[in-house]
Design a protein around this motif. Structure first.
Motif, short mmCIF file in Angstrom:
data_model
loop_
_atom_site.label_atom_id
_atom_site.label_comp_id
_atom_site.label_asym_id
_atom_site.label_seq_id
_atom_site.Cartn_x
_atom_site.Cartn_y
_atom_site.Cartn_z
N LEU A 1 35.14 13.40 -2.37
CA LEU A 1 34.65 12.06 -2.68
C LEU A 1 34.71 11.17 -1.45
O LEU A 1 33.79 10.42 -1.15
N ARG A 2 35.84 11.28 -0.72
CA ARG A 2 36.01 10.44 0.45
C ARG A 2 34.96 10.76 1.52
O ARG A 2 34.38 9.86 2.11
N SER A 3 34.71 12.04 1.74
CA SER A 3 33.77 12.38 2.80
C SER A 3 32.36 11.96 2.40
O SER A 3 31.59 11.50 3.22
N GLN A 4 32.04 12.08 1.12
CA GLN A 4 30.69 11.67 0.70
C GLN A 4 30.49 10.17 0.84
O GLN A 4 29.41 9.72 1.19
N SER A 5 31.54 9.42 0.56
CA SER A 5 31.36 7.97 0.63
C SER A 5 31.47 7.47 2.06
O SER A 5 31.09 6.36 2.36
N GLN A 6 31.98 8.34 2.97
CA GLN A 6 32.05 7.91 4.36
C GLN A 6 30.79 8.26 5.13
O GLN A 6 30.45 7.61 6.11
N VAL A 7 30.12 9.33 4.70
CA VAL A 7 28.94 9.77 5.43
C VAL A 7 27.80 8.78 5.29
O VAL A 7 27.13 8.44 6.25
N ARG B 1 26.05 5.13 4.45
CA ARG B 1 26.43 3.75 4.69
C ARG B 1 26.75 3.02 3.41
O ARG B 1 27.67 2.23 3.32
N LEU B 2 25.97 3.29 2.36
CA LEU B 2 26.20 2.59 1.10
C LEU B 2 27.46 3.08 0.39
O LEU B 2 27.93 2.45 -0.53
N GLY B 3 27.97 4.24 0.84
CA GLY B 3 29.21 4.74 0.25
C GLY B 3 29.08 4.98 -1.23
O GLY B 3 28.10 5.54 -1.70
N TRP B 4 30.10 4.56 -1.95
CA TRP B 4 30.14 4.88 -3.38
C TRP B 4 29.05 4.15 -4.17
O TRP B 4 28.79 4.46 -5.32
N LEU B 5 28.38 3.18 -3.52
CA LEU B 5 27.32 2.45 -4.20
C LEU B 5 26.18 3.40 -4.60
O LEU B 5 25.49 3.18 -5.59
N TRP B 6 26.06 4.50 -3.83
CA TRP B 6 25.03 5.49 -4.17
C TRP B 6 25.20 6.01 -5.58
O TRP B 6 24.24 6.34 -6.26
N TRP B 7 26.45 6.14 -6.00
CA TRP B 7 26.71 6.72 -7.31
C TRP B 7 26.16 5.84 -8.42
O TRP B 7 25.95 6.28 -9.53
N VAL B 8 25.96 4.54 -8.09
CA VAL B 8 25.38 3.62 -9.07
C VAL B 8 23.88 3.54 -8.87
O VAL B 8 23.10 3.52 -9.83
N VAL B 9 23.45 3.51 -7.60
CA VAL B 9 22.03 3.38 -7.29
C VAL B 9 21.24 4.59 -7.79
O VAL B 9 20.16 4.45 -8.36
N ASP B 10 21.82 5.75 -7.60
CA ASP B 10 21.14 6.99 -7.93
C ASP B 10 20.64 7.05 -9.38
O ASP B 10 19.44 7.23 -9.61
N PRO B 11 21.52 6.88 -10.37
CA PRO B 11 21.02 6.91 -11.75
C PRO B 11 20.07 5.76 -12.06
O PRO B 11 19.13 5.91 -12.85
N LEU B 12 20.30 4.63 -11.39
CA LEU B 12 19.45 3.46 -11.61
C LEU B 12 18.02 3.77 -11.19
O LEU B 12 17.06 3.47 -11.92
N VAL B 13 17.87 4.39 -10.03
CA VAL B 13 16.54 4.73 -9.52
C VAL B 13 15.86 5.75 -10.42
O VAL B 13 14.70 5.60 -10.80
N MET B 14 16.62 6.77 -10.83
CA MET B 14 16.05 7.79 -11.71
C MET B 14 15.53 7.17 -13.00
O MET B 14 14.44 7.48 -13.47
N MET B 15 16.35 6.28 -13.54
CA MET B 15 15.99 5.64 -14.81
C MET B 15 14.71 4.81 -14.63
O MET B 15 13.79 4.88 -15.44
N LEU B 16 14.65 4.06 -13.52
CA LEU B 16 13.49 3.19 -13.29
C LEU B 16 12.21 4.01 -13.17
O LEU B 16 11.17 3.64 -13.72
N ILE B 17 12.30 5.16 -12.47
CA ILE B 17 11.10 5.99 -12.29
C ILE B 17 10.55 6.43 -13.64
O ILE B 17 9.36 6.25 -13.94
N TYR B 18 11.43 6.98 -14.48
CA TYR B 18 10.94 7.48 -15.77
C TYR B 18 10.50 6.35 -16.69
O TYR B 18 9.57 6.50 -17.48
N TRP B 19 11.15 5.22 -16.56
CA TRP B 19 10.76 4.07 -17.37
C TRP B 19 9.34 3.65 -17.02
O TRP B 19 8.49 3.47 -17.89
#
Lengths: 271, 256
Positions: free
Chosen positions: A23-29, A31-49
């Motif tokens: 988890l630490r290495s993924q959020s360090q690589v 720039r958005l860090g752990w924010l990706w974990w929130v953005v990712d499902p949000l984007v997927m949902m928006l596309i299908y919507w």
């Protein structure tokens, strides 16, 4: 050191360190860090919507569609990303496996756990979306922890299976991608199981009964149905569905564990 | 650290014991099968060629002895190390290792390049079987020994290969193993660090109950070993007193 259940439990410190490190290495690589974990499902949902409700105009049957689709996307994403990671993890850790004796099962387990943590962040998006959509989040929510346990058990079982075959079969990853894409459309992700029942009834004959049952053989059909009962319909999951999910998820774990243990040390020769 | 010994423990039993040890590799399986070959029915043939990397290997290592493993390339020395450290399990016969084993097989495996040196100490220590509090309590000592200074909080991707090896050696050598298995003796880092690591290694060797050394450096083996195992194409060519075996081995190597 074999990957028996006892050995893995004895090395729970390893599981924790590896999961945290992942988890630490993924959020360090990024720039958005752990924010990706929130953005990712949000984007997927928006596309299908946009595609299903906006362009095809088919959202009203399952309004609010964003909640409906997230209930499917989140567990599905946990499944596919875990399997993808598990299929390559033994090969990627070849030099490590050949230089230190440790239960290698810790590697795929860690991949599943790290992605489960992402999934929990995704659930925050689901909660927020449900709240914005004005859905009554009620007593049905008490079922969520149990659903999460079954999901974890199911994905873990399938990941163990894929991890050892990924080490044995060269091009499994590409093959798996296609299988999972077919699986996505065969699972009630974009539609609900009620639509399957309706269409099979239209077909008539033996199909009316058997086609929905065939669909429910897929554990994700049951799991996604559970998520929708909790968030979308705010109702209790049917007891038969719980029974089905128990058999399916623990069956998958049992199979994955047995197969992994069979190939455990043998796989090292193939790496 | 290995599985429970398959041979019952007797009083004064040898620390390491191999009986009829055999390990094979499937020559075909080195090239893994693909979905295509399975579908075409050519992937799962049973007439694959088997190569015995070790066969019918018998030896014992008593408390306090140092076993040197000699032999040409491809004799099965590294496979033997894998079997003794519990990474590979025997396909034939038994191997019993009675005590906590530590291997310095390949340094730097398992580092996560995106994490800091300190984080990697935690992860690497966990791989080696240390509990978190054990690692934490040795953290400062490991950091000090590695001489990485401020680099310890930088991601490992910025380390030079020498720095990586130094960190790895510092972690692996902080263990206190009863049985030490060394495949090719390491020389790590610059001259100063090499001297330091050699000292540390000697301390480790002095503390351990048994040592298995794989090396091609004859003077080094003559100095340290009490016994030698001479392997050739997976079979035991000779096993006995170190000087005797080394003399025989060198006589064979020497040009006519």
């Amino acid at each position: 050191m074999n990957s028996t259940f006892a050995n893995v439990v004895a090395r729970r410190d390893l599981l924790r360190e590896l999961t945290l490190a992942d988890l630490r290495s993924q959020s360090q690589v990024s720039r958005l860090g752990w924010l990706w974990w929130v953005v990712d499902p949000l984007v997927m949902m928006l596309i299908y919507w946009v595609v299903v409700a906006g362009i095809f105009g088919r959202g009203e049957r399952y309004a609010p569609y964003p909640v409906f689709i997230l209930c499917a996307m989140l567990p599905w994403k946990h499944f596919t990303s875990s399997l993808n990671a598990a299929s390559g993890v033994l090969r990627a850790s070849e030099s490590l496996i050949k230089s230190i004796a440790f239960p290698t099962m810790a590697l795929p387990i860690t991949q599943v756990l790290a992605r489960f943590w992402h999934h929990l962040f995704g659930l925050l998006v689901l909660f927020a979306t449900s709240w914005i959509a004005g859905l009554p989040l009620g007593l049905a929510l008490v079922q969520l922890p149990l659903l999460l346990v079954f999901q974890l058990v199911l994905v873990l079982g399938l990941s163990l299976l894929v991890a050892c075959f990924g080490a044995l079969i060269r091009d499994l990853k590409g093959f798996l991608g296609h299988v999972m894409r077919v699986g996505f459309y065969l699972s009630p992700t974009l539609y609900g199981i009620d639509l399957v029942r309706e269409q099979s009834a239209n077909l008539g004959g033996w199909m009316a009964d058997w086609l929905p049952r065939l669909f429910l053989l897929n554990p994700f059909a049951v799991l996604i149905g559970g998520y929708r009962d909790v968030f979308f319909f705010n109702r209790m999951v049917e007891p038969e569905m719980w029974a089905l999910l128990t058999v399916q998820s623990f069956g998958a774990l049992w199979l994955g564990y047995r197969v992994y243990l069979h190939f455990d040390r043998r796989v090292i020769k193939f790496l | 650290m290995s599985d429970a010994p398959k041979i019952a423990r007797e009083k004064n039993a040898p620390v390491i014991e191999a009986r009829g040890l055999g390990i094979w590799f499937n020559l075909q399986s080195r090239r893994r099968v693909s979905i295509k070959s399975i579908l075409l029915g050519s992937g799962l043939r049973s007439d694959q060629k088997v190569l015995w990397a070790l066969r019918d290997v018998n030896f014992e290592v008593a408390d306090g002895s140092v076993l040197g493993v000699i032999g040409p390339n491809g004799a099965g020395k590294s496979t033997l190390c894998l079997a003794l450290s519990g990474i590979l399990t025997p396909d034939e016969g038994d191997v019993a290792v009675r005590g906590k084993v530590s291997t310095l097989l390949s340094l730097g495996a398992g580092f996560n390049r995106d994490l800091s040196g300190r984080d990697n100490i935690l992860v690497n220590g966990a791989y080696l079987g240390m509990r978190r509090d054990e690692i934490q309590s040795r953290m400062e000592e490991i950091v000090a020994f590695s001489e990485l200074g401020d680099f310890i909080d930088q991601p490992v991707r910025f380390y030079s290969s020498g720095m990586r090896a130094r960190l790895s050696f510092s972690i692996a050598s902080s263990l206190e193993p009863e049985i030490l298995i060394l495949d090719e003796v390491l020389s790590v880092g610059d001259q100063a660090f090499q001297r330091k690591s050699r000292e540390r290694m000697q301390q480790m060797m002095a503390r351990s109950r048994a040592i298995v050394l794989v090396s091609h450096a004859m003077p080094f083996l003559r100095e340290l070993c009490t016994h030698c195992l001479w392997l050739e194409r997976g079979h035991v060519r000779g096993f006995g007193e170190a000087q005797e075996m080394l003399d025989a081995y060198e006589a064979e190597l020497a040009p006519e």
